[in-house]
Design an enzyme around this catalytic site. Sequence first.
Site, PDB file in Angstrom:
ATOM      1  N   GLU B  60       7.044 -16.850  -5.578  1.00  0.00           N
ATOM      2  CA  GLU B  60       6.836 -16.849  -4.125  1.00  0.00           C
ATOM      3  C   GLU B  60       5.873 -15.767  -3.648  1.00  0.00           C
ATOM      4  O   GLU B  60       5.001 -16.018  -2.810  1.00  0.00           O
ATOM      5  CB  GLU B  60       8.170 -16.693  -3.378  1.00  0.00           C
ATOM      6  CG  GLU B  60       9.042 -17.950  -3.368  1.00  0.00           C
ATOM      7  CD  GLU B  60       9.934 -18.070  -4.589  1.00  0.00           C
ATOM      8  OE1 GLU B  60       9.910 -17.162  -5.440  1.00  0.00           O
ATOM      9  OE2 GLU B  60      10.654 -19.073  -4.697  1.00  0.00           O
ATOM     10  N   HIS B 129      21.763 -19.035   0.153  1.00  0.00           N
ATOM     11  CA  HIS B 129      20.987 -20.217   0.547  1.00  0.00           C
ATOM     12  C   HIS B 129      21.304 -20.695   1.966  1.00  0.00           C
ATOM     13  O   HIS B 129      21.025 -21.838   2.304  1.00  0.00           O
ATOM     14  CB  HIS B 129      21.244 -21.368  -0.426  1.00  0.00           C
ATOM     15  CG  HIS B 129      20.628 -21.164  -1.768  1.00  0.00           C
ATOM     16  ND1 HIS B 129      21.136 -20.280  -2.689  1.00  0.00           N
ATOM     17  CD2 HIS B 129      19.532 -21.704  -2.349  1.00  0.00           C
ATOM     18  CE1 HIS B 129      20.379 -20.304  -3.777  1.00  0.00           C
ATOM     19  NE2 HIS B 129      19.398 -21.149  -3.595  1.00  0.00           N
TER      20      HIS B 129
END
Lengths: 422, 326
Positions: B60, B129
Amino acid sequence: MAESTKKKKKGGRKKSDAEMEVKAEEASEQADVSEETTDQEAIAAESAGDETTDEGDNQVAAPKRPDPDWQKAEKPDLSLDERLQGLEEDQLRQMMKDMLLARRFEEKAAEAYALGKIGGFCHLYIGQEAVVTGAVHAQTPDDYVMTAYREHAHALQVGMEPGVVMAELFGKETGCSRGKGGSMHMFDKERNYLGGHGIVGGQVPLALGVAWAIKYRKEERVMQVYMGEAAVNQGAFHESLNMAALWGLPVVFIVENNRFGMGTAWERASSLYDISQKSKAYAMPGRVADGMDVLDMYRVTKEAVDRAREDSGPTLIEARTYRFVGHSMSDPVHGVYRTKEDVEEHKEQKDPIRLFADVLDEAGIVSQEELEEMDDEAKRISAESVEFADEAPDPEPSALYEDVYANEDVNGRLYFDGRERP
Amino acid sequence: MAEITYREALNQALAEEMERDPDVFLMGEEVGVYNGAYKVSKGLLDRFGEMRVVDTPITELGFTGLGVGSAMVGLRPVIEFMTYNFSILAFDQVVNSAAKLLSMSGGQFPIPITFRGPTGAALQLSAQHSQALEAMYAHFPGIKVVVPGTPADAKGLLKTSIRDDDPVAFFEGEMLYNIKGEVPEDEDFTIPLGVAEVKNEGSDVSIITHGKMVHVALQAAGKLAEDEVSAEVLDLRCLRPLDTDAILATVAKTNRVVILEEGWPYGGISTTLTTLIQEEAFDHLDAPILRVTQADVPMPYAKGLEKLAKPSVERVVEQVNKVLYR
């Protein structure tokens, strides 16, 4: 590949890409290193109950202090003509002028810092001049340059006006970043100079993006990105090398290894001493250049730049250099992390300007007299840059809210401080 | 107008903008061959090829920096985070590069990049998450933050975000991808940034919210209507720029405010809105401003605990009743 083979004949000792990847050679090099086992390694091996093997295939090279000729470790033994690589005399003279300007400019910056005209962090480049001068001469003005925060010389090397660079250091409106960036954040879009970045390793993925854009637009340009050796331990570096090799992007990663990340010696920071070898984890060519020798920097970078342009492939270059000054203006020249003798020895024996002057003198290109003229010119330009910066206007208060957003023509509110805009 | 899903609306916006401008490309994990983790980029690889729909390694920080760097030299990347939770790994490049390059360079380098992906909790995804991170992004000057709650807003605002010359963090609701709504088919359909929309007219209380919580607010308004309470639901649609005129107008109209957000309360969007309202509309208030946020804990996995942690219709109704002193 073709290019490096050609160079090999000329250079004699240069390894081709294919050879670089020959595991046998690598293993024997590693074995050599492992013979000089350090105490630390011995202790580590003992406590792990390991039996060291002669093969050393899976062995990681132990941290190793550099020998006195560390910078020259992989430099081929070339004749004077070979070292000059057929470069025009004018270009050789220009290289000398560029290095002198970088040196004299930084000396002026140090003076101005002491007088309080420059604030914040200020990292000088004195001692490392050969790196950026040699490397930038190996590319064209259409190519891009990006670096970290020890960057005044990089800004000058791409052709930025010394006055504009000094004005930025002084925080003036006519500085290259309008006084918003300072020492660590210089930019010049026109000269393809992309900064000037302050987070160690943060510029590396950005450079990858520029290389991506070059490929995306099918341009024949090259991205040169510089970083200090300490950046090599950041994830950003490894993520970038992986994608650069995976996608074949035209980028040259130049690690300016001055042996100390602030006050931490490289052998205290990396499990693998040879930075160029880290390229092998990404199936990328890795090279070592003598960062105290502008011609060696040119030679090694040129090969990488040509490969990037022709084959769109990346290269990792470890430029072994040394800074003659402290990490920044706020710390002493040697401190506790290196000895005064070490610094003095480098200054006396490895000053990149003196070494290059000797070469130019030997080649009959620049006499001692002409060198002094060049030096006087560099001093004059540096002094004038200070005058320009002294006289330059401060930013207007209205600049406070300028250039925060490019497109402010939106509905709603963008700023929440509740202040009137000056 | 056609009725399509939020997912299809985003897909249309991406395809139309990529068609319109060759400098626009989409990059992220699984956006190409896999058609997107949430299928937002379905079919785009086949249509635009692998230089413009780019599958990345799981890296990322690297690919976000790559996007920002490409924007420095004029490309208009759309960087997909599989979820915004993973953008935390990339946050250095968002904050220290994207948000600051224009300013640090004295205006030389605008960064026309769009970050996008789902935010907030889905169902039982536990602590790592389920985070709603809009406030974290809105904290930084130099970034614009867009939070659409309906298919039409998703399409119109994504197109505007891609065309905008600044870094835009575009937050999609993980639970919104399947919702349907009327969306204009016109390729020139865009919605300007910084314009809120009243999603339900009301006169007794204002529920100010954004993103997925718009639907919670609308359900609460429905429940409240049964009790003859008229709740106005203001959907901010953008957090930066923020439609302060619309906020102040609804406060002046109802004099009572409940702010609903999916994120945490400390330094949240609701904190900023509360400050703004007390600074600029204090005299219009007939009651303290109350908030509904996620419980101030990492999201638990167990179904019952998760339900307790999330903002709910019941919590909204409860807080509305409090500001009405009912």
